[in-house]
Design a protein around this motif. Structure first.
Motif, PDB file in Angstrom:
ATOM      1  N   LEU A 171    -109.320  59.842  37.269  1.00  0.00           N
ATOM      2  CA  LEU A 171    -108.589  60.741  36.379  1.00  0.00           C
ATOM      3  C   LEU A 171    -107.269  61.173  37.020  1.00  0.00           C
ATOM      4  N   GLN A 172    -106.191  61.033  36.256  1.00  0.00           N
ATOM      5  CA  GLN A 172    -104.852  61.302  36.792  1.00  0.00           C
ATOM      6  C   GLN A 172    -104.368  62.717  36.515  1.00  0.00           C
ATOM      7  N   ASN A 220    -106.898  75.453  21.674  1.00  0.00           N
ATOM      8  CA  ASN A 220    -108.022  75.970  22.449  1.00  0.00           C
ATOM      9  C   ASN A 220    -108.709  74.926  23.328  1.00  0.00           C
ATOM     10  N   ARG A 221    -107.963  73.874  23.663  1.00  0.00           N
ATOM     11  CA  ARG A 221    -108.513  72.871  24.573  1.00  0.00           C
ATOM     12  C   ARG A 221    -107.634  72.817  25.832  1.00  0.00           C
ATOM     13  N   SER A 222    -108.274  72.693  26.960  1.00  0.00           N
ATOM     14  CA  SER A 222    -107.552  72.567  28.215  1.00  0.00           C
ATOM     15  C   SER A 222    -106.690  71.296  28.199  1.00  0.00           C
ATOM     16  N   THR A 223    -105.402  71.494  28.457  1.00  0.00           N
ATOM     17  CA  THR A 223    -104.449  70.390  28.363  1.00  0.00           C
ATOM     18  C   THR A 223    -103.621  70.351  29.636  1.00  0.00           C
ATOM     19  N   VAL A 224    -103.706  69.248  30.361  1.00  0.00           N
ATOM     20  CA  VAL A 224    -102.983  69.131  31.616  1.00  0.00           C
ATOM     21  C   VAL A 224    -101.965  68.009  31.494  1.00  0.00           C
ATOM     22  N   TYR A 225    -100.728  68.298  31.890  1.00  0.00           N
ATOM     23  CA  TYR A 225     -99.690  67.269  31.783  1.00  0.00           C
ATOM     24  C   TYR A 225     -98.565  67.532  32.768  1.00  0.00           C
ATOM     25  N   CYS A 226     -97.677  66.554  32.875  1.00  0.00           N
ATOM     26  CA  CYS A 226     -96.536  66.684  33.777  1.00  0.00           C
ATOM     27  C   CYS A 226     -95.279  66.925  32.928  1.00  0.00           C
ATOM     28  N   ILE A 227     -94.652  68.076  33.119  1.00  0.00           N
ATOM     29  CA  ILE A 227     -93.482  68.401  32.293  1.00  0.00           C
ATOM     30  C   ILE A 227     -92.315  67.463  32.608  1.00  0.00           C
ATOM     31  N   HIS A 228     -92.369  66.839  33.760  1.00  0.00           N
ATOM     32  CA  HIS A 228     -91.295  65.955  34.192  1.00  0.00           C
ATOM     33  C   HIS A 228     -91.464  64.543  33.627  1.00  0.00           C
ATOM     34  N   CYS A 229     -92.696  64.052  33.610  1.00  0.00           N
ATOM     35  CA  CYS A 229     -92.938  62.666  33.180  1.00  0.00           C
ATOM     36  C   CYS A 229     -93.287  62.526  31.699  1.00  0.00           C
ATOM     37  N   GLN A 230     -93.703  63.597  31.066  1.00  0.00           N
ATOM     38  CA  GLN A 230     -94.146  63.502  29.672  1.00  0.00           C
ATOM     39  C   GLN A 230     -93.187  64.241  28.748  1.00  0.00           C
ATOM     40  N   LYS A 231     -92.483  63.461  27.939  1.00  0.00           N
ATOM     41  CA  LYS A 231     -91.459  64.042  27.061  1.00  0.00           C
ATOM     42  C   LYS A 231     -91.827  63.868  25.597  1.00  0.00           C
ATOM     43  N   LYS A 250    -104.932  70.522  37.431  1.00  0.00           N
ATOM     44  CA  LYS A 250    -103.965  71.615  37.297  1.00  0.00           C
ATOM     45  C   LYS A 250    -103.383  72.023  38.657  1.00  0.00           C
ATOM     46  N   ASN A 251    -102.052  72.166  38.672  1.00  0.00           N
ATOM     47  CA  ASN A 251    -101.308  72.585  39.880  1.00  0.00           C
ATOM     48  C   ASN A 251    -101.267  71.549  41.006  1.00  0.00           C
ATOM     49  N   GLN A 252    -101.957  70.438  40.812  1.00  0.00           N
ATOM     50  CA  GLN A 252    -101.892  69.395  41.839  1.00  0.00           C
ATOM     51  C   GLN A 252    -100.704  68.480  41.540  1.00  0.00           C
ATOM     52  N   PRO A 253    -100.241  67.755  42.541  1.00  0.00           N
ATOM     53  CA  PRO A 253     -99.038  66.936  42.328  1.00  0.00           C
ATOM     54  C   PRO A 253     -99.268  65.778  41.359  1.00  0.00           C
ATOM     55  N   CYS A 254     -98.281  65.567  40.504  1.00  0.00           N
ATOM     56  CA  CYS A 254     -98.286  64.421  39.597  1.00  0.00           C
ATOM     57  C   CYS A 254     -98.276  63.138  40.421  1.00  0.00           C
ATOM     58  N   ILE A 255     -99.110  62.185  40.021  1.00  0.00           N
ATOM     59  CA  ILE A 255     -99.224  60.925  40.740  1.00  0.00           C
ATOM     60  C   ILE A 255     -97.937  60.106  40.641  1.00  0.00           C
ATOM     61  N   GLN A 256     -97.173  60.326  39.572  1.00  0.00           N
ATOM     62  CA  GLN A 256     -95.908  59.603  39.380  1.00  0.00           C
ATOM     63  C   GLN A 256     -94.753  60.217  40.157  1.00  0.00           C
ATOM     64  N   CYS A 257     -94.584  61.555  40.021  1.00  0.00           N
ATOM     65  CA  CYS A 257     -93.352  62.177  40.519  1.00  0.00           C
ATOM     66  C   CYS A 257     -93.571  63.297  41.542  1.00  0.00           C
TER      67      CYS A 257
END
Length: 271
Positions: A236-237, A260-271, A242-249
């Motif tokens: 799982l990437q 109401n669902r936990s959503t984790v993403y990278c604000i830098h890589c996901q536009k 949460k709060n861990q470093p993005c594997i890409q950047c």
DNA sequence: ACGAAGCCCTGCAAGC
DNA sequence: TGCTTGCAGGGCTTCG
């Protein structure tokens, strides 16, 4: 928390032990699942055998000559094959005993699961009639998603988690597929290009296939029908990172609540 | 027609 | 240590 790969893993784990083997006993220990387990189930199943076992969405469909047993694992359900007379766990609610000294047991602490029986054509059952395509089928493709999403304002994450759009993509795999595709989960479904839907389809398929290959994602105590854990968790990437470093950047991953669902993403890589 | 929120349930973990 | 609170979240159902 079974998603499609976990249900598929369960299907593969239980099939060989119970297919074409006579059912000699049906034990309903606690009928109070999402809907009550029908009390005529024992007479429907006793002395019968399953001729076909398959999966549609997250439903397991076990058919005899006379009808189909529908099992959904809900949030916390698991099925296991055990020898007869194995001591029950606290949350073992339902059991089928077979002539080969095997028993199929449903354990479901939270009782969000379901055990139902239908004699009708399974495609017409109200739970299955309005489901979208399987994510691993050819019907799930960029054109389909692009067309269906035009003018839809709902965010893309909720869109792909909608079983009328496509089945079997739950919270974990929605997070993963969007990360792999570089799509911000908050983006409106109607404002995503065909090319990006192509990417999303390919990634969703790839991730689900890989998760199935590895036996599903084990969170807490999920095990396949053979009792072995899944190994996908280490792949799982974003989910649970949460709060861990993005594997890409390397940017810290952000967690928000979307519908109401936990959503984790990278604000830098996901536009 | 669409979208948002509610509800079912227990186990676990965090916080006080 | 023991309580309370919040979260996990599939998916049907209800409400706006």
């Amino acid at each position: 928390m079974p998603e499609l790969p976990e249900v598929e893993t369960t299907l593969r784990g239980i099939s060989a032990s119970i297919l074409n083997t006579k059912i000699i006993q049906v034990n309903i220990r606690n009928p109070n699942l999402r809907w009550p387990i029908p009390n005529q189930l024992p007479q429907s199943l006793k002395q019968q055998h399953f001729t076909r076992i398959r999966r549609r969405a997250k439903y397991l469909l076990l058919s005899t000559t006379y009808g189909t047993l529908i099992i959904h694992l809900g949030m916390s359900g698991s099925l296991r094959i055990v020898p007869h007379n194995t001591p029950y766990d606290k949350h073992d609610h339902f059991e089928l005993c077979f002539a080969n000294n095997r028993a199929l047991r449903l354990k479901d602490p939270r009782r969000f699961g379901a055990v139902l029986w239908t004699k009708d054509n399974i495609g017409k059952h109200h739970l299955l009639a309005h489901l979208g395509p399987e994510p691993l089928s050819p019907e799930f493709n960029a054109d389909y998603l692009f067309q269906l999403s035009r003018s839809r304002k709902v965010n893309i994450k909720q869109f792909i988690m909608d079983s009328k759009v496509v089945v079997g993509i739950g919270n974990i795999y929605a997070n993963e597929a969007l990360f792999a595709s570089g799509i911000n989960p908050k983006r409106a479904a109607g404002r995503i290009s065909r090319a990006r839907y192509e990417l999303l389809c390919q990634n969703a398929r790839k991730i689900l296939k890989e998760a199935i290959r590895q036996g599903g994602t084990t969170l807490r105590d999920f095990t396949g029908g053979d009792g072995k854990p899944g190994y996908f968790k280490q792949e799982l990437q974003v989910y649970g990172r949460k709060n861990q470093p993005c594997i890409q950047c390397g940017h810290a991953l952000k967690e928000i609540r979307l519908n109401n669902r936990s959503t984790v993403y990278c604000i830098h890589c996901q536009k």
